[in-house]
Structures are given as structure tokens and as C-alpha cells.
Design an enzyme around this catalytic site. Sequence first.
Site, PDB file in Angstrom:
ATOM      1  N   PHE A 158       0.789  -1.148   0.087  1.00  0.00           N
ATOM      2  CA  PHE A 158      -0.079  -0.052  -0.048  1.00  0.00           C
ATOM      3  C   PHE A 158       0.945   1.227   0.014  1.00  0.00           C
ATOM      4  O   PHE A 158       1.774   1.300   0.839  1.00  0.00           O
ATOM      5  CB  PHE A 158      -1.158   0.126   1.072  1.00  0.00           C
ATOM      6  CG  PHE A 158      -1.767   1.438   1.076  1.00  0.00           C
ATOM      7  CD1 PHE A 158      -3.023   1.206   0.380  1.00  0.00           C
ATOM      8  CD2 PHE A 158      -1.628   2.421   1.821  1.00  0.00           C
ATOM      9  CE1 PHE A 158      -4.024   2.321   0.174  1.00  0.00           C
ATOM     10  CE2 PHE A 158      -2.573   3.492   1.749  1.00  0.00           C
ATOM     11  CZ  PHE A 158      -3.531   3.558   1.068  1.00  0.00           C
ATOM     12  N   ASP A 249       9.316   2.483   1.856  1.00  0.00           N
ATOM     13  CA  ASP A 249       7.901   3.206   2.383  1.00  0.00           C
ATOM     14  C   ASP A 249       7.911   2.924   3.925  1.00  0.00           C
ATOM     15  O   ASP A 249       7.194   2.034   4.324  1.00  0.00           O
ATOM     16  CB  ASP A 249       6.799   2.807   1.451  1.00  0.00           C
ATOM     17  CG  ASP A 249       5.571   3.441   1.893  1.00  0.00           C
ATOM     18  OD1 ASP A 249       5.573   4.117   3.033  1.00  0.00           O
ATOM     19  OD2 ASP A 249       4.383   3.489   1.139  1.00  0.00           O
ATOM     20  N   LYS A 278       2.791   9.085   8.661  1.00  0.00           N
ATOM     21  CA  LYS A 278       1.864   9.081   9.531  1.00  0.00           C
ATOM     22  C   LYS A 278       2.538   9.490  11.039  1.00  0.00           C
ATOM     23  O   LYS A 278       1.909  10.504  11.750  1.00  0.00           O
ATOM     24  CB  LYS A 278       1.169   7.565   9.804  1.00  0.00           C
ATOM     25  CG  LYS A 278       0.462   7.089   8.583  1.00  0.00           C
ATOM     26  CD  LYS A 278      -0.219   6.035   8.460  1.00  0.00           C
ATOM     27  CE  LYS A 278      -1.161   5.673   7.584  1.00  0.00           C
ATOM     28  NZ  LYS A 278      -0.682   5.056   6.282  1.00  0.00           N
TER      29      LYS A 278
END
Length: 430
Positions: A158, A249, A278
Site C-alpha cells: 500500500f 515506504d 503518519k
Amino acid sequence: MVSLKKLVKNPLQAFSNSSKASPDFQPELFDRHVMTTYGRFPLALTRGAGCRVWDDKGNEYLDFVAGIATCTLGHAHPVMVEAVTQQIQTLHHVSNLYYIPEQGALAHWLTEHSCADRVFFCNSGAEANEAAIKLARKYGHTKLGIEEPVIITANASFHGRTLATITATGQPKYQKNFAPLVPGFHYVPFNDGDALESAIASLNSNGPRVAGILLEALQGEGGVNPGNVHYFQRVRDLCDRHQILLIMDEVQVGVGRTGKVWGYENLDIEPDVITVAKGLGGGVPIGAMLCKSSCDVLQPGDHASTYGGNPFVCGVALAVCQTVTSENLIANASARGQQLRQGLLKLVDTYPDTFEQVRGWGLINGLVIKPNVAVKSIDIVKAAIDQQLLLVPAGSNVIRFVPPLIVSEEDVEEALKKLSVAIENTLLER
Ligand SMILES: *Cc1c(COP(=O)(O)O)cnc(C)c1O
């Protein structure tokens, strides 16, 4: 009109206050005007403190979602309240036409605590990955002489919701109905060194085409699936051999969540490029792409973001990062993660027909439901809400646990108790 006085409570009291939440949430109005891009739980959250949040009716929940692995310091942490207040009173936005000291200080923290030397700031994980994709493409064009560079990504990955990042994401469900996708991506199975080696060999058979390999250290959204050490060492080796950029990532796992500052530290490798978002701002919107100076090919005019790295988000993110180290939250992530996994393993023992295993590092963990079991992760997540515990699925068969890094031993114990009741109730209903 709601008066300003009513909206803004004294922020410095927020961490300890327990006053009633605002009573005027109107679901009909919300549903009439806010687009239906999310399947929402029927819960309106209006206040938080530490690892707890409250809904508009005053019910308290133990928060093991943390804004999806984002609220590193939990809610209304005094350090954040102080940093937000101080920064908004001083300077919050000026654009990147000028030097921003907070941005320099945060870039310094990030490079001091990673293998990277250079940082580009943006506002989200998808944007950080977009920046990395552009960097890899320019690197391919200018350093490797590739006309149409290819970036290899993994199945079940993702990487975000923009056009380039849904293309990078190796899950067809995120791409459906949004064709034409962005060209220049190729997918391989995760944790499969042979598959990667043969993909590179075939893509590069008539001269170099592969400019980058974009991987998560631990696939979060795709099911809390940790990378394998031997696999990543082989990835690193293949990247070195073919001058390919290894892009990690770290949007979901970066800044302490795995019990190390970065997810890649669990894999004994160093990437060339890191993306983060995040956990970095503890809940203020910030993203960043980090890279080694050897692959920093970006020049003035190549890439930009109006908000990117403004004084407000950088000041707050710096306070968050400094607290992660000064309060030993990385060690806490390790210890509480171990406690949580032990408790989850007991649940696997208690319900061997339902659960298969527990996966994760530090404070990103998944309880995996067996295939062909009628119970889905969403059923248990809903039952947990009834027990006043917030959890988030990672796909249909994994329940994900990503509490704030400040979570205490008592919080973890309480979450396990609530979860156990939620599981019992879910199974009883069948
Ligand atoms: C959440 C996430 C993204 C996307 O981040 P946004 O801030 O939602 O754009 C990218 N990669 C990973 C690994 C993520 O978990």
C-alpha cells in the site's frame, strides 16, 4: 454560530480535563454533505487524552488505532499542546520561497537518526511516495540513461491514493475504475527473492530499465506482514548490482513504531530513499522523503508543495520526534509490543479454530484469522467497539493493533481483556 469561546477550551488543561464533549453533532447533516468515500463506524469522536478518546455522548474508548498509526504521543499530549500553541503564536506558514528554521531543524533530526542526508517535506504519505517516484524517475533518466524508467513494487503493498501511488500499490481493489493507471510500474510477490531477481533480469534484458524498487519494511495495510531479513539483504544486493534505488515506504512504521526508529533497521539494510508521514507529526499533516546525497538529483523547480514543511507542522513534528527519543518511547514500543503479542498468542491458543497467528514488530501487530473462517476482522473490530476498544482491520482477515507509542502496561492489559470479550461475543453470535 458557535462562539469562539465555546470552541476553544484552554488547551493546556486538555490532557487532564474530563469535561463533557460538544453535544451538537448532526449525523444527517454530515451524511448529506460529506462525500461517501469512507465506510465509517457509527461513532462521532469529539475529545481525546492520552490513549483514550470520547464520543459525542461522553462514552470513553481505549484507542488502539491512534488515527491509523499516526498519533505517536496519543491525544492532547502536553508536548504537542505546547508546540502547537507556541508555533501558531509565533509563525505558522510562509511558503518555501523563504528559509524555514523549523524545517532545517527537523531535517537535521531526521538525518541524524537515519542513513539519509537530504529531506523534502510534503503533507502526506502519498505525496512522500510521489516525491520518491519522481526522484527515482529523474535518477533513471539522468544517471542511468533510461528513457522510460520502471519502478518495481510488491503485491499486497500500500502506497497511497493518488494516481501514481494507487498504481504503485499492488492491490487491484484500489485501482478498480480508475484506469488508465500511470505507466512504469511492475509488481512482484513480497518476500520472494527469486521472483525479484528474475523480474529485474527480464526488465533489464535489453539494457537498463529498472530505476527503483519501492517496498514497505512491514506491509501494514496489506495485512501486517513483516519483511524477511534474508529477502531484504538480497534486495539490497540486487539494487547495488544494478544501480537501482531501494526506496523504503516507512509511512506507517517510521519514527519508532517497530521498536526501532525505522522499519528498515529490523532488516539489517540501508535504503537509498525513505518515505515517512503518519507517525512523524503525531497527527498534524506532514510527510517527508529522505534520501542519501548520492541519489539527490532534484534541482530548483523540479518538485514543490505550497504547504510542505511549513513552520507549524515542522515545529510540532520536531517536538514529537524529540519526545520519542527523550521519553524512551522506542523502548516502550518494544516492551509493550512484546506484552501485546504474548497476550494475543494466548488468544490464538484459546481459539485455535478461529485464529492462525500473530504477526508484527514493536507496536504494529496483527491477529490473523484463519482462512475459510466465517468471522471477518471487521466483525471483531465492531464487537470491540461495543467493549469500548478501538481497533482497525488490515484486510478482511487481520485485526491490526497500532496504539500510541505512549501506551502503558495497564492499557495493553485492558485492551486484551476487552478484545477477549469481543471475540467471545462474536463467536457466540455465530
Ligand atoms: C497510509 C500509508 C500511505 C499513504 O499515506 P497518506 O498520508 O494517507 O497519503 C502510504 N504508504 C503506507 C505504507 C501507508 O501506510
